[in-house]
Design a protein around this motif. Structure first.
Motif, PDB file in Angstrom:
ATOM      1  N   LYS A   1       0.922  -1.363  -0.112  1.00  0.00           N
ATOM      2  CA  LYS A   1       0.082   0.044   0.021  1.00  0.00           C
ATOM      3  C   LYS A   1       0.880   1.211   0.028  1.00  0.00           C
ATOM      4  O   LYS A   1       0.449   2.325  -0.847  1.00  0.00           O
ATOM      5  N   ASN A   2       1.905   1.336   0.938  1.00  0.00           N
ATOM      6  CA  ASN A   2       2.812   2.442   0.824  1.00  0.00           C
ATOM      7  C   ASN A   2       3.504   2.581  -0.497  1.00  0.00           C
ATOM      8  O   ASN A   2       3.625   4.013  -0.997  1.00  0.00           O
ATOM      9  N   ILE A   3       3.988   1.609  -1.062  1.00  0.00           N
ATOM     10  CA  ILE A   3       4.561   1.624  -2.488  1.00  0.00           C
ATOM     11  C   ILE A   3       3.825   2.298  -3.468  1.00  0.00           C
ATOM     12  O   ILE A   3       4.046   3.203  -4.283  1.00  0.00           O
ATOM     13  N   LYS A   4       2.502   1.836  -3.299  1.00  0.00           N
ATOM     14  CA  LYS A   4       1.406   2.261  -4.397  1.00  0.00           C
ATOM     15  C   LYS A   4       1.115   3.805  -4.252  1.00  0.00           C
ATOM     16  O   LYS A   4       0.864   4.298  -5.222  1.00  0.00           O
ATOM     17  N   LYS A   5       1.008   4.090  -2.876  1.00  0.00           N
ATOM     18  CA  LYS A   5       0.702   5.523  -2.653  1.00  0.00           C
ATOM     19  C   LYS A   5       2.022   6.423  -2.720  1.00  0.00           C
ATOM     20  O   LYS A   5       2.050   7.500  -2.479  1.00  0.00           O
ATOM     21  N   LYS A   6       3.197   5.586  -3.169  1.00  0.00           N
ATOM     22  CA  LYS A   6       4.274   6.566  -3.266  1.00  0.00           C
ATOM     23  C   LYS A   6       5.036   7.015  -1.697  1.00  0.00           C
ATOM     24  O   LYS A   6       5.672   8.037  -1.969  1.00  0.00           O
ATOM     25  N   LYS A   7       4.775   6.623  -0.734  1.00  0.00           N
ATOM     26  CA  LYS A   7       5.110   6.892   0.707  1.00  0.00           C
ATOM     27  C   LYS A   7       6.106   6.035   0.701  1.00  0.00           C
ATOM     28  O   LYS A   7       6.264   5.070   1.629  1.00  0.00           O
ATOM     29  N   ILE A   8       7.369   6.241   0.075  1.00  0.00           N
ATOM     30  CA  ILE A   8       8.509   5.728   0.394  1.00  0.00           C
ATOM     31  C   ILE A   8       9.140   5.644   1.845  1.00  0.00           C
ATOM     32  O   ILE A   8       9.663   4.493   2.096  1.00  0.00           O
ATOM     33  N   ASN A   9       9.110   6.697   2.483  1.00  0.00           N
ATOM     34  CA  ASN A   9       9.616   6.672   3.900  1.00  0.00           C
ATOM     35  C   ASN A   9       8.759   5.685   4.658  1.00  0.00           C
ATOM     36  O   ASN A   9       9.509   4.764   5.469  1.00  0.00           O
ATOM     37  N   SER A  10       7.503   5.725   4.364  1.00  0.00           N
ATOM     38  CA  SER A  10       6.577   4.677   5.246  1.00  0.00           C
ATOM     39  C   SER A  10       7.081   3.183   4.835  1.00  0.00           C
ATOM     40  O   SER A  10       7.084   2.178   5.525  1.00  0.00           O
ATOM     41  N   ALA A  11       7.139   2.779   3.655  1.00  0.00           N
ATOM     42  CA  ALA A  11       7.343   1.744   2.911  1.00  0.00           C
ATOM     43  C   ALA A  11       8.770   1.231   3.771  1.00  0.00           C
ATOM     44  O   ALA A  11       8.962   0.130   3.820  1.00  0.00           O
ATOM     45  N   ASN A  12       9.903   2.276   3.668  1.00  0.00           N
ATOM     46  CA  ASN A  12      11.182   1.896   4.228  1.00  0.00           C
ATOM     47  C   ASN A  12      11.023   1.720   5.605  1.00  0.00           C
ATOM     48  O   ASN A  12      11.527   0.575   6.147  1.00  0.00           O
ATOM     49  N   LYS A  13      10.242   2.182   6.532  1.00  0.00           N
ATOM     50  CA  LYS A  13       9.946   1.775   7.907  1.00  0.00           C
ATOM     51  C   LYS A  13       9.149   0.185   7.999  1.00  0.00           C
ATOM     52  O   LYS A  13       9.602  -0.285   8.903  1.00  0.00           O
ATOM     53  N   THR A  14       8.259   0.152   6.949  1.00  0.00           N
ATOM     54  CA  THR A  14       7.668  -1.320   6.939  1.00  0.00           C
ATOM     55  C   THR A  14       8.541  -2.263   6.687  1.00  0.00           C
ATOM     56  O   THR A  14       8.549  -3.382   7.269  1.00  0.00           O
TER      57      THR A  14
END
Length: 176
Positions: free
Chosen positions: A135-148
């Motif tokens: 979901k984070n990657i799809k929304k381009k929330k890269i920092n959140s994706a990194n934390k996940t």
């Protein structure tokens, strides 16, 4: 190298594995050294390409390495540098609890059965984090994706450690 481009796949976490396998075979038919292609003049380049195809297939075929690769590409694309702003206290507590649980389980009489149950719980937790990552990657929330992904990395290690413990416990169970 962007392996999604190599296999002509959309740059996303969820991929069609059948398409990946078909692209792998198509590329190997063209570049594998045993299938020397006269159109490719340099045999070294053909071997190098075959190695990249194998490596790319192995990366994209595994959820963990695919997520890691996708995150790396996304960071480059969005010019994001690794930031270590991750709530380490929360993660350390989670790590401590899971390791403590493993220690408790391995010393019990019905350890093998409990380890299997624990592995299912860990896999469910991993699925949750992979979905969150997607979901984070799809929304381009890269920092959140990194934390996940940081969570995924740790839980993936726990899963591997627990699977090793399962093998050891199984061998002990068989000896009895």
């Amino acid at each position: 190298m962007n392996y999604f481009n190599l296999f002509q796949l959309p740059q996303q976490f969820q991929i069609d594995k059948k398409v990946l396998i078909n692209k792998f075979y198509d590329l190997q038919k063209k570049y594998h050294p045993d299938m020397f292609n006269k159109d490719i003049t340099d045999k070294k380049n053909q071997l190098s390409m075959s190695i990249k195809i194998n490596k790319g297939f192995n990366i994209l075929n595994n959820k963990f390495t695919r997520a890691k690769h996708l995150l790396k590409i996304s960071k480059k694309k969005h010019s994001i540098k690794d930031n270590k702003i991750i709530n380490k206290q929360e993660i350390l507590l989670e790590q401590f609890e899971l390791y403590e649980k493993i220690q408790t389980i391995k010393n019990q009489s019905n350890a093998y059965k409990k380890i299997n149950f624990f592995i299912k719980k860990i896999k469910n937790k991993l699925s949750f984090y992979f979905e969150k990552f997607n979901k984070n990657i799809k929304k381009k929330k890269i920092n959140s994706a990194n934390k996940t992904f940081f969570h995924i990395s740790f839980i993936y290690k726990i899963l591997k450690k627990t699977k090793k413990l399962k093998k050891i416990t199984y061998k002990k169970k068989e000896k009895k």
